[in-house]
Scaffold this motif. Sequence first.
Motif, PDB file in Angstrom:
ATOM      1  N   TYR A  79      72.402  61.500 -14.978  1.00 16.92           N
ATOM      2  CA  TYR A  79      71.319  61.613 -13.996  1.00 16.92           C
ATOM      3  C   TYR A  79      69.961  61.390 -14.666  1.00 16.92           C
ATOM      4  O   TYR A  79      69.127  60.617 -14.184  1.00 16.92           O
ATOM      5  N   GLY A  82      69.288  58.001 -15.815  1.00 14.21           N
ATOM      6  CA  GLY A  82      68.902  57.273 -14.601  1.00 14.21           C
ATOM      7  C   GLY A  82      67.402  57.367 -14.324  1.00 14.21           C
ATOM      8  O   GLY A  82      66.789  56.380 -13.919  1.00 14.21           O
ATOM      9  N   TRP A  83      66.802  58.524 -14.545  1.00 14.83           N
ATOM     10  CA  TRP A  83      65.341  58.658 -14.360  1.00 14.83           C
ATOM     11  C   TRP A  83      64.605  57.620 -15.200  1.00 14.83           C
ATOM     12  O   TRP A  83      63.676  56.962 -14.724  1.00 14.83           O
ATOM     13  N   LEU A  90      61.212  49.595 -12.445  1.00 13.15           N
ATOM     14  CA  LEU A  90      59.933  49.376 -11.784  1.00 13.15           C
ATOM     15  C   LEU A  90      59.061  48.393 -12.560  1.00 13.15           C
ATOM     16  O   LEU A  90      58.420  47.524 -11.967  1.00 13.15           O
TER      17      LEU A  90
ATOM     18  N   GLY B  82      69.724  58.946 -10.171  1.00 13.01           N
ATOM     19  CA  GLY B  82      68.647  59.038 -11.164  1.00 13.01           C
ATOM     20  C   GLY B  82      67.674  57.870 -11.062  1.00 13.01           C
ATOM     21  O   GLY B  82      66.463  58.055 -11.203  1.00 13.01           O
ATOM     22  N   MET B  85      65.363  58.674  -8.405  1.00  9.67           N
ATOM     23  CA  MET B  85      64.469  59.750  -8.820  1.00  9.67           C
ATOM     24  C   MET B  85      63.370  59.240  -9.747  1.00  9.67           C
ATOM     25  O   MET B  85      62.246  59.745  -9.725  1.00  9.67           O
ATOM     26  N   GLY B  86      63.684  58.244 -10.556  1.00 15.69           N
ATOM     27  CA  GLY B  86      62.657  57.645 -11.409  1.00 15.69           C
ATOM     28  C   GLY B  86      61.493  57.123 -10.575  1.00 15.69           C
ATOM     29  O   GLY B  86      60.320  57.330 -10.907  1.00 15.69           O
ATOM     30  N   ALA B  87      61.825  56.462  -9.474  1.00 12.28           N
ATOM     31  CA  ALA B  87      60.785  55.933  -8.577  1.00 12.28           C
ATOM     32  C   ALA B  87      59.980  57.078  -7.961  1.00 12.28           C
ATOM     33  O   ALA B  87      58.745  57.008  -7.859  1.00 12.28           O
TER      34      ALA B  87
END
Lengths: 164, 164
Positions: A79, A82-83, A90, B82, B85-87
């Motif tokens: 998780y 993934g962040w 982006l 994840g 969640m990053g975004a």
Amino acid sequence: MVVLGIDPGITNLGLGVVEQVGKQARMLHAEVVKTTHGEPAPARVGQLYRAVYKAATTFRPQAIAVEEQFFYRQNELAYKVGWAMGAVFLVADQLAIPVYGYGPPKVKQALVGHGQADKHQVAYMVRAILGLKTLPKPTHLADALAIALTHCFYHPLRSNKPLS
Amino acid sequence: MVVLGIDPGITNLGLGVVEQVGKQARMLHAEVVKTTHGEPAPARVGQLYRAVYKAATTFRPQAIAVEEQFFYRQNELAYKVGWAMGAVFLVADQLAIPVYGYGPPKVKQALVGHGQADKHQVAYMVRAILGLKTLPKPTHLADALAIALTHCFYHPLRSNKPLS
Ligand SMILES: [Mg+2]
């Protein structure tokens, strides 16, 4: 071809930029971006985003290559990796850079010639291919350079696909 | 207090904005952002980022509350949640909005009064608290509103902590 290799992580993110011209490859840049455990998550992800953005605008890679590992020891680790990947995606979206993923066996196959090689053999080959004076360190930096070189290896074979 | 609730996901991301004044809560906005399976990951994460950014700049929440679930069925699912969640964290960082996480038992406890409630009871309470004409649908939209209301419940108790 310039490739930005990334070993993704929320606490340690390895960044390695490699330029390949013909059969020659050289290292343009390598660093490990560190964020502080216990800091608010937005600040940590923001810091990773800015570091990746800076590397991407400075070196203008044609591709970003990331280490992909689906079998994390824990769900929570997957998780949080993934962040970090969210921040990488982006940057890639904003600068229109395709992102490719390679699992550890692909990296070992590309650099050492068989998928069961150990970490040390990979670092040794990174050093040899890039003509570095010493073994690349720390591990996350070596991994990022290895991923970038892995992309240089597979890309001409067209056997890779952007992450989706 | 305005709260942006998020049910994070890479294919379906639920967004719900709730305003609480005294003991009254009302819904300002709710939507599910959908991205296409098979599209390049940067485009998908970029789309989520822009949707969350737009909601955050339109409604100016004092907090973002997200559904947190560490026990995903699979590692890969946790990894891709994840990404989303990053975004979310990047929007939070850029607009200086704190992010709080609540697991499903916390949501059920806050809205229904016990941690074992089922999804339908939660949706029923979301409808009642917000005075909606019908049950909120689809599930991800109802979940996002539930998370926002959960934050409204716990925040005055100061028993919550920003995600780190
Ligand atoms: Mg949901």
